[in-house]
Design a protein around this motif. Structure first.
Motif, PDB file in Angstrom:
ATOM      1  N   GLY A 143      -7.819  -6.706   4.986  1.00  0.00           N
ATOM      2  CA  GLY A 143      -6.454  -6.428   4.557  1.00  0.00           C
ATOM      3  C   GLY A 143      -5.640  -7.697   4.396  1.00  0.00           C
ATOM      4  N   PHE A 144      -5.751  -8.601   5.375  1.00  0.00           N
ATOM      5  CA  PHE A 144      -4.998  -9.856   5.300  1.00  0.00           C
ATOM      6  C   PHE A 144      -5.459 -10.693   4.112  1.00  0.00           C
ATOM      7  N   THR A 145      -6.782 -10.803   3.926  1.00  0.00           N
ATOM      8  CA  THR A 145      -7.321 -11.580   2.812  1.00  0.00           C
ATOM      9  C   THR A 145      -6.860 -11.014   1.474  1.00  0.00           C
ATOM     10  N   SER A 146      -6.969  -9.694   1.334  1.00  0.00           N
ATOM     11  CA  SER A 146      -6.587  -9.028   0.095  1.00  0.00           C
ATOM     12  C   SER A 146      -5.091  -9.148  -0.167  1.00  0.00           C
ATOM     13  N   ALA A 274       5.080  -3.308  -7.533  1.00  0.00           N
ATOM     14  CA  ALA A 274       3.788  -2.696  -7.174  1.00  0.00           C
ATOM     15  C   ALA A 274       2.881  -3.725  -6.514  1.00  0.00           C
ATOM     16  N   ALA A 275       2.846  -4.947  -7.092  1.00  0.00           N
ATOM     17  CA  ALA A 275       1.996  -6.014  -6.548  1.00  0.00           C
ATOM     18  C   ALA A 275       2.456  -6.432  -5.157  1.00  0.00           C
ATOM     19  N   ILE A 276       3.766  -6.537  -4.969  1.00  0.00           N
ATOM     20  CA  ILE A 276       4.308  -6.906  -3.657  1.00  0.00           C
ATOM     21  C   ILE A 276       3.986  -5.823  -2.627  1.00  0.00           C
ATOM     22  N   GLY A 277       4.128  -4.557  -3.041  1.00  0.00           N
ATOM     23  CA  GLY A 277       3.786  -3.452  -2.143  1.00  0.00           C
ATOM     24  C   GLY A 277       2.328  -3.492  -1.735  1.00  0.00           C
ATOM     25  N   LEU A 278       1.427  -3.713  -2.700  1.00  0.00           N
ATOM     26  CA  LEU A 278      -0.006  -3.824  -2.405  1.00  0.00           C
ATOM     27  C   LEU A 278      -0.281  -4.971  -1.440  1.00  0.00           C
ATOM     28  N   ALA A 279       0.360  -6.105  -1.715  1.00  0.00           N
ATOM     29  CA  ALA A 279       0.147  -7.286  -0.871  1.00  0.00           C
ATOM     30  C   ALA A 279       0.618  -7.041   0.561  1.00  0.00           C
ATOM     31  N   LEU A 280       1.807  -6.475   0.707  1.00  0.00           N
ATOM     32  CA  LEU A 280       2.347  -6.208   2.041  1.00  0.00           C
ATOM     33  C   LEU A 280       1.516  -5.160   2.779  1.00  0.00           C
ATOM     34  N   GLY A 281       1.065  -4.140   2.040  1.00  0.00           N
ATOM     35  CA  GLY A 281       0.233  -3.110   2.650  1.00  0.00           C
ATOM     36  C   GLY A 281      -1.087  -3.662   3.141  1.00  0.00           C
ATOM     37  N   SER A 282      -1.713  -4.486   2.307  1.00  0.00           N
ATOM     38  CA  SER A 282      -2.997  -5.080   2.677  1.00  0.00           C
ATOM     39  C   SER A 282      -2.854  -6.042   3.849  1.00  0.00           C
ATOM     40  N   ALA A 283      -1.815  -6.880   3.798  1.00  0.00           N
ATOM     41  CA  ALA A 283      -1.663  -7.929   4.812  1.00  0.00           C
ATOM     42  C   ALA A 283      -1.142  -7.400   6.143  1.00  0.00           C
ATOM     43  N   PHE A 284      -0.196  -6.454   6.099  1.00  0.00           N
ATOM     44  CA  PHE A 284       0.467  -6.028   7.333  1.00  0.00           C
ATOM     45  C   PHE A 284       0.322  -4.534   7.638  1.00  0.00           C
ATOM     46  N   GLY A 285       0.015  -3.739   6.605  1.00  0.00           N
ATOM     47  CA  GLY A 285      -0.063  -2.291   6.803  1.00  0.00           C
ATOM     48  C   GLY A 285      -1.131  -1.869   7.785  1.00  0.00           C
ATOM     49  N   THR A 286      -2.289  -2.541   7.732  1.00  0.00           N
ATOM     50  CA  THR A 286      -3.390  -2.176   8.641  1.00  0.00           C
ATOM     51  C   THR A 286      -3.014  -2.420  10.108  1.00  0.00           C
ATOM     52  N   LYS A 287      -2.141  -3.386  10.335  1.00  0.00           N
ATOM     53  CA  LYS A 287      -1.699  -3.694  11.702  1.00  0.00           C
ATOM     54  C   LYS A 287      -0.586  -2.730  12.121  1.00  0.00           C
ATOM     55  N   LEU A 288       0.400  -2.537  11.230  1.00  0.00           N
ATOM     56  CA  LEU A 288       1.546  -1.685  11.548  1.00  0.00           C
ATOM     57  C   LEU A 288       1.150  -0.214  11.668  1.00  0.00           C
ATOM     58  N   LEU A 289       0.191   0.211  10.831  1.00  0.00           N
ATOM     59  CA  LEU A 289      -0.225   1.617  10.811  1.00  0.00           C
ATOM     60  C   LEU A 289      -1.649   1.779  11.341  1.00  0.00           C
ATOM     61  N   LYS A 290      -1.958   1.011  12.381  1.00  0.00           N
ATOM     62  CA  LYS A 290      -3.312   1.009  12.922  1.00  0.00           C
ATOM     63  C   LYS A 290      -3.734   2.385  13.431  1.00  0.00           C
TER      64      LYS A 290
END
Length: 409
Positions: A143-146, A274-290
Motif C-alpha cells: 500500500g505504501f509503495t503503491s 481520483a489520483a490523490i484519493g488512490l495515493a492516500l488510500g494506498s499509503a495510509f488507508g491500510t493502516k487507518l482501516l486495518k
C-alpha cells in the motif's frame, strides 16, 4: 511508512521501483507529445495507448514465468539493464535522420518491448517483496509503495511537461534509461545482501504447466471462502471507477455551469482528485482501516459509486470532486488488503501466477465496463449510462452483503 523506514532492503527495493516508474512517466509524456505533432496524430496516440495497456492483459503469463524463474534477483537486474539499453537505443533514434511515422513506430515498438519486460520484472518482484517484509506486513508495504508511486506519477506528469520546454526527446529517453540503470544497481545490491543474510535459503520454484498452475491458483483461491467473490466485486468496482470519469466528462461538456475555470481544468481536477484519493488510500488507508474487512470496504465503495452516479445526474461538481476522492481512497485501500489475503491463501511458489491472474481480472474489468457505459452514453443518452452505473452498484451491493453474511456464519 514504518516498514519503509525500518526495513533497509525493502526501502532500497521501493526506491528502485519509484525510480523506474518516474522515468517511464517522463518518457511516456515525451512520446505522446511527439506523436501529437504528426498529421494523423489520433491514430498515433491510439497506438501508444493500446501498446501501453496490452501488457496488463498478460499478467497471468508473466506471473507464471516469474514463478518458474530461478535466481529472481539476478533476472530482475538483467531486465533493468536490458531496459536501459532499449532507451539508449531510443535516444539514438531521436538524433538520427529518421522522422515522423517511421520514428514513432520504431519507438512504440521498443517501448512495448520495454513494457513487456517491466511486466515480467513486476511479477518477479511480488514473491521477493513478501520475502523481505513477511506475509503479515505485505498489505501495508504494498500500500505504501503503491500510494507514493501514485503521487510520483502525478508529480512526474507536471515535471515532464516542464522538462520538455528545455530538454529534447533524446535527452528524456536518456534520463529514462538512467533510471533503469540506477534501479538495476539497487536490485543487485539487495540481492547480494539477501544472499549474505540467508546463504542457505532455498528458492521455491514452480514446476507445473501453465494451465495446471492456473488451475491450482483458482483451487486455492476458491478454498479461501469469499476471496474469489471479493476479487470479482473489486473488479466491478474498479470498472465503475474507470467508467465514471468519461461519463462525467460527457456531462460536464454539455453543462457549462459545472465548469471550474474551464472544461480542461475541470477534467484535470477530477483526475487529480481520483489520483490523490488512490495515493492516500494506498499509503495510509491500510493502516487507518486495518481492522476494516474487504467486505466492509466493498460495501462503502458500492454505496459511494451509487451516490456518485446520483451526483452526476444532479450536475453537482463539488459533490463529484469529493466523491471521486473518497472512491479513490477506498479503491486504494482495498487493493493491498486483497493482495495480503491472496498471499496467505496460496502457495508461495505459485504466488506470482495467482497475483497475475487476479490483476488480469482487475485489468480487464476497467476497459470492458468503460466501453459498455460510454457506448450506452453515445448511442442512447448519458443519463441511461448513469442509471446503468446506479443499477450495477445496487447489484454489487446485494451480492457483497449476501457473501459477507455467508462468510460470517
Amino acid at each position: 511508512m514504518n516498514i519503509f523506514l525500518k526495513n533497509k532492503n525493502y526501502r532500497k527495493f521501493t526506491l528502485a521501483s519509484w525510480l523506474s516508474g518516474a522515468g517511464n512517466i517522463l518518457f511516456y509524456l515525451a512520446l505522446m507529445t511527439y506523436a501529437s505533432k504528426l498529421k494523423n496524430y489520433s491514430l498515433a496516440l491510439s497506438l501508444i495507448a493500446i501498446t501501453e495497456s496490452l501488457p496488463d492483459l498478460i499478467q497471468s503469463l508473466s506471473g507464471y514465468l516469474a514463478d518458474r524463474t530461478h535466481n529472481k534477483y539476478r533476472v530482475i537486474v538483467w531486465l533493468a539493464i536490458f531496459r536501459f539499453a532499449l532507451y539508449i537505443l531510443v535516444a539514438l533514434l531521436f538524433v538520427t535522420n529518421i522522422v515522423g511515422w517511421n520514428l514513432v513506430l520504431m519507438v512504440i515498438g521498443l517501448n512495448f518491448v520495454s513494457d513487456l519486460s517491466g511486466m515480467y520484472s513486476s511479477s518477479l518482484q511480488t514473491p521477493l517483496i513478501v520475502g523481505l517484509v513477511g506475509e503479515n506486513e505485505i498489505a501495508e508495504a504494498q500500500g505504501f509503495t503503491s500510494g507514493v508511486s501514485q503521487l510520483i506519477t502525478l508529480v512526474a506528469q507536471f515535471v515532464g511537461s516542464g522538462l520538455l520546454l528545455f530538454m529534447s526527446y533524446s535527452e528524456l529517453a536518456v534520463v529514462n534509461a538512467l533510471t533503469f540503470l540506477a534501479a538495476g544497481l539497487l536490485y543487485a545490491n539487495i540481492g547480494a545482501s539477501v544472499r549474505k543474510q540467508l546463504p542457505n535459503q532455498k528458492e521455491e520454484v514452480n514446476d507445473q504447466s501453465f494451465f495446471a498452475t492456473i488451475g491450482s491458483s483458482l483451487k486455492q483461491v476458491r478454498q479461501a471462502q469469499g476471496l474469489l467473490t471479493i476479487v470479482l466485486v473489486i473488479a466491478m468496482l474498479n470498472g465503475l471507477l474507470s467508467s465514471v470519469e468519461p461519463l462525467i466528462s460527457i456531462v460536464i461538456a454539455g453543462n457549462k455551469n459545472m465548469f471550474i475555470g474551464n472544461y480542461s481544468f475541470t477534467i484535470a481536477l477530477l483526475g487529480a482528485t481520483a489520483a490523490i484519493g488512490l495515493a492516500l488510500g494506498s499509503a495510509f488507508g491500510t493502516k487507518l482501516l486495518k481492522s476494516t474487512s474487504l467486505f466492509q470496504l466493498s460495501l462503502l465503495s458500492t454505496v459511494n459509486s451509487a451516490i456518485m452516479a446520483i451526483a452526476i445526474l444532479n450536475k453537482s461538481i463539488i459533490a463529484c470532486l469529493i466523491l471521486m476522492t473518497t472512491l479513490g481512497f477506498l479503491a486504494g485501500t482495498s487493493s493491498p488488503k486483497l493482495m495480503q489475503w491472496l498471499v496467505i491463501s496460496v502457495d508461495r511458489k505459485i504466488l506470482a501466477s495467482s497475483a497475475g491472474l487476479l490483476n488480469t481480472i482487475l485489468a480487464i474489468a476497467g476497459p470492458l465496463m468503460t466501453t459498455l457505459f460510454t457506448s450506452i452514453a453515445g448511442v442512447i443518452n448519458v443519463n441511461y449510462a448513469l442509471y446503468g452505473v446506479l443499477g450495477l452498484s445496487t447489484i454489487v451491493l446485494i451480492v457483497t452483503l449476501i457473501v459477507m453474511i455467508k462468510v460470517n456464519k
